[in-house]
Motif scaffolding. Structure first.
Motif, PDB file in Angstrom:
ATOM      1  N   VAL A 108       0.866  -1.118  -0.076  1.00  9.07           N
ATOM      2  CA  VAL A 108       0.144   0.031  -0.016  1.00  9.07           C
ATOM      3  C   VAL A 108       1.025   1.311   0.068  1.00  9.07           C
ATOM      4  O   VAL A 108       0.427   2.184  -0.158  1.00  9.07           O
ATOM      5  CB  VAL A 108      -1.094  -0.052   1.145  1.00  9.07           C
ATOM      6  N   LYS A 109       2.184   1.044   0.411  1.00 10.72           N
ATOM      7  CA  LYS A 109       2.864   2.287   0.160  1.00 10.72           C
ATOM      8  C   LYS A 109       4.324   2.026   0.205  1.00 10.72           C
ATOM      9  O   LYS A 109       4.705   1.014   0.759  1.00 10.72           O
ATOM     10  CB  LYS A 109       2.718   3.067   1.330  1.00 10.72           C
ATOM     11  N   ILE A 110       5.186   2.580  -0.566  1.00 17.15           N
ATOM     12  CA  ILE A 110       6.812   2.126  -0.983  1.00 17.15           C
ATOM     13  C   ILE A 110       7.452   3.685  -0.605  1.00 17.15           C
ATOM     14  O   ILE A 110       7.042   4.753  -1.164  1.00 17.15           O
ATOM     15  CB  ILE A 110       7.013   1.838  -2.119  1.00 17.15           C
ATOM     16  N   THR A 111       8.394   3.627   0.461  1.00 21.90           N
ATOM     17  CA  THR A 111       9.035   5.069   0.766  1.00 21.90           C
ATOM     18  C   THR A 111      10.455   4.508   0.603  1.00 21.90           C
ATOM     19  O   THR A 111      11.122   4.025   1.375  1.00 21.90           O
ATOM     20  CB  THR A 111       8.602   5.413   2.030  1.00 21.90           C
ATOM     21  N   LYS A 112      11.335   5.219  -0.132  1.00 24.58           N
ATOM     22  CA  LYS A 112      12.686   5.304  -0.269  1.00 24.58           C
ATOM     23  C   LYS A 112      13.612   5.858   0.783  1.00 24.58           C
ATOM     24  O   LYS A 112      12.906   7.141   1.108  1.00 24.58           O
ATOM     25  CB  LYS A 112      13.056   5.819  -1.710  1.00 24.58           C
ATOM     26  N   ARG A 113      14.438   5.269   1.323  1.00 21.25           N
ATOM     27  CA  ARG A 113      15.055   5.733   2.319  1.00 21.25           C
ATOM     28  C   ARG A 113      16.703   6.051   1.880  1.00 21.25           C
ATOM     29  O   ARG A 113      16.780   5.487   0.927  1.00 21.25           O
ATOM     30  CB  ARG A 113      14.971   5.250   3.729  1.00 21.25           C
ATOM     31  N   GLU A 127      17.910  -5.370  -4.868  1.00 21.89           N
ATOM     32  CA  GLU A 127      18.479  -5.621  -6.200  1.00 21.89           C
ATOM     33  C   GLU A 127      18.583  -6.943  -6.577  1.00 21.89           C
ATOM     34  O   GLU A 127      18.476  -7.444  -7.800  1.00 21.89           O
ATOM     35  CB  GLU A 127      19.846  -5.099  -6.238  1.00 21.89           C
ATOM     36  N   ASN A 128      18.556  -7.971  -5.778  1.00 19.09           N
ATOM     37  CA  ASN A 128      18.336  -9.408  -5.959  1.00 19.09           C
ATOM     38  C   ASN A 128      17.404 -10.186  -5.918  1.00 19.09           C
ATOM     39  O   ASN A 128      17.302 -11.431  -6.032  1.00 19.09           O
ATOM     40  CB  ASN A 128      19.481 -10.071  -5.420  1.00 19.09           C
ATOM     41  N   THR A 129      16.199  -9.611  -5.803  1.00 14.37           N
ATOM     42  CA  THR A 129      14.789 -10.058  -5.789  1.00 14.37           C
ATOM     43  C   THR A 129      13.887  -9.561  -6.587  1.00 14.37           C
ATOM     44  O   THR A 129      14.186  -8.322  -7.072  1.00 14.37           O
ATOM     45  CB  THR A 129      14.386 -10.411  -4.284  1.00 14.37           C
ATOM     46  N   LEU A 130      12.703  -9.946  -6.727  1.00 15.95           N
ATOM     47  CA  LEU A 130      11.923  -9.189  -7.483  1.00 15.95           C
ATOM     48  C   LEU A 130      10.996  -7.962  -6.891  1.00 15.95           C
ATOM     49  O   LEU A 130      10.048  -7.289  -7.598  1.00 15.95           O
ATOM     50  CB  LEU A 130      10.703 -10.122  -8.008  1.00 15.95           C
ATOM     51  N   MET A 131      11.398  -7.759  -5.546  1.00 16.79           N
ATOM     52  CA  MET A 131      10.877  -6.604  -4.911  1.00 16.79           C
ATOM     53  C   MET A 131      11.210  -5.304  -5.530  1.00 16.79           C
ATOM     54  O   MET A 131      10.568  -4.232  -5.268  1.00 16.79           O
ATOM     55  CB  MET A 131      11.381  -6.660  -3.575  1.00 16.79           C
ATOM     56  N   LYS A 132      12.330  -5.183  -6.083  1.00 20.12           N
ATOM     57  CA  LYS A 132      12.682  -3.851  -7.106  1.00 20.12           C
ATOM     58  C   LYS A 132      11.384  -3.679  -7.981  1.00 20.12           C
ATOM     59  O   LYS A 132      11.566  -2.616  -8.282  1.00 20.12           O
ATOM     60  CB  LYS A 132      14.043  -4.040  -7.714  1.00 20.12           C
ATOM     61  N   GLU A 133      10.748  -4.556  -8.227  1.00 19.63           N
ATOM     62  CA  GLU A 133       9.791  -4.407  -9.312  1.00 19.63           C
ATOM     63  C   GLU A 133       8.288  -4.152  -8.792  1.00 19.63           C
ATOM     64  O   GLU A 133       7.340  -3.819  -9.680  1.00 19.63           O
ATOM     65  CB  GLU A 133       9.738  -5.611 -10.303  1.00 19.63           C
ATOM     66  N   TYR A 134       8.113  -4.325  -7.426  1.00 17.85           N
ATOM     67  CA  TYR A 134       7.063  -4.404  -6.621  1.00 17.85           C
ATOM     68  C   TYR A 134       6.383  -2.837  -6.659  1.00 17.85           C
ATOM     69  O   TYR A 134       7.112  -1.798  -6.601  1.00 17.85           O
ATOM     70  CB  TYR A 134       6.913  -4.651  -5.257  1.00 17.85           C
ATOM     71  N   LYS A 135       5.278  -2.343  -6.704  1.00 19.41           N
ATOM     72  CA  LYS A 135       4.645  -1.345  -6.949  1.00 19.41           C
ATOM     73  C   LYS A 135       3.355  -1.154  -5.949  1.00 19.41           C
ATOM     74  O   LYS A 135       3.047  -2.290  -5.421  1.00 19.41           O
ATOM     75  CB  LYS A 135       4.013  -0.847  -8.397  1.00 19.41           C
ATOM     76  N   THR A 136       2.788   0.044  -5.718  1.00 16.15           N
ATOM     77  CA  THR A 136       1.615   0.048  -4.735  1.00 16.15           C
ATOM     78  C   THR A 136       0.689  -0.724  -5.593  1.00 16.15           C
ATOM     79  O   THR A 136       0.193  -0.551  -6.754  1.00 16.15           O
ATOM     80  CB  THR A 136       1.112   1.529  -4.816  1.00 16.15           C
ATOM     81  N   GLY A 137      -0.228  -1.614  -4.828  1.00 20.81           N
ATOM     82  CA  GLY A 137      -1.192  -2.445  -5.405  1.00 20.81           C
ATOM     83  C   GLY A 137      -0.665  -3.932  -5.615  1.00 20.81           C
ATOM     84  O   GLY A 137      -1.365  -4.851  -5.958  1.00 20.81           O
ATOM     85  N   THR A 138       0.651  -4.211  -5.687  1.00 19.82           N
ATOM     86  CA  THR A 138       1.255  -5.634  -5.990  1.00 19.82           C
ATOM     87  C   THR A 138       0.807  -6.590  -4.796  1.00 19.82           C
ATOM     88  O   THR A 138       0.938  -6.253  -3.651  1.00 19.82           O
ATOM     89  CB  THR A 138       2.844  -5.608  -5.915  1.00 19.82           C
TER      90      THR A 138
END
Length: 206
Positions: free
Chosen positions: A100-105, A156-167
């Motif tokens: 529901v939310k992604i925040t870059k730190r 970088e080494n998993t598919l999480m880099k492609e996840y977006k809100t709603g995934t």
């Protein structure tokens, strides 16, 4: 049993009825247990470029079938002589979560993930959780959501880099939390209280 450490990003060749065909460099054997995006499945056929797996009706009723397409996380079952890293993972999906939310730190990325509130009891702050087969540590827990901080290496080494809100996400909650809750809820039918000594005994027995 698995550890939640992804060994390969594999490719789904096809998924028809209950048969999932995977293209992979992993050399599987008939009958092997392999986790695909956190779902424990059984190898039923070996192909020149991978293998086929079978999904039970129960599994299909729980998972979001969008999680078995395109690229997927792959982890073979742990062997007796393997190093134990990550945490104890069964490959049994409890529920589907949603980003529901992604925040870059500065040194990581926060993911806020929403789940059915009835599963929050099994999600413990600073405890372990499996997201699409990845062993991760929970930061904060709220009424119907929790927060993860993903380090750059994992991202970088998993598919999480492609996840977006709603995934949508396959979620396996903490094994020990589920066991303890089950034992306590059934014991409560027989007696109202349990001593801390009894709780410690249950925890140490696993």
């Amino acid at each position: 049993m698995f550890t939640g450490l992804i060994r390969e990003i594999a490719t789904v060749k096809s998924y028809r009825n209950n048969i999932l065909s995977i293209q992979s460099e992993h050399k599987a054997k008939l009958g092997d247990s392999i986790a695909i995006n956190g779902v424990c499945l059984t190898v039923i056929k070996i192909n020149s470029d991978g293998f086929d797996l079978e999904l039970a009706d129960e599994t299909r009723s729980i998972i979001d079938e969008s999680k078995i397409s395109n690229k997927v996380h792959l982890e073979p079952a742990m062997q007796m002589n393997d190093r134990f890293e990550g945490h104890i993972v069964q490959g049994h999906i409890d529920c589907i979560g949603e980003v529901v939310k992604i925040t870059k730190r500065e040194n990581g990325t926060d993911f806020i993930i929403k789940v059915d509130p009835k599963y929050i009891v099994y999600i413990v702050p600073k405890g372990s959780i499996t997201i699409d087969g990845i062993s991760l540590t929970v930061n904060d827990v709220h009424d119907d959501r929790f927060r993860l901080t993903i380090i750059p290496h994992t991202l970088e080494n998993t598919l999480m880099k492609e996840y977006k809100t709603g995934t949508k996400l396959n979620i396996e909650t903490d094994l020990f939390a589920r066991y303890i809750d089950h034992i306590l809820s059934h014991r409560s039918k027989k007696k109202k209280t349990m001593s801390w000594e009894e709780v410690d005994t249950i925890v140490m027995s696993y």
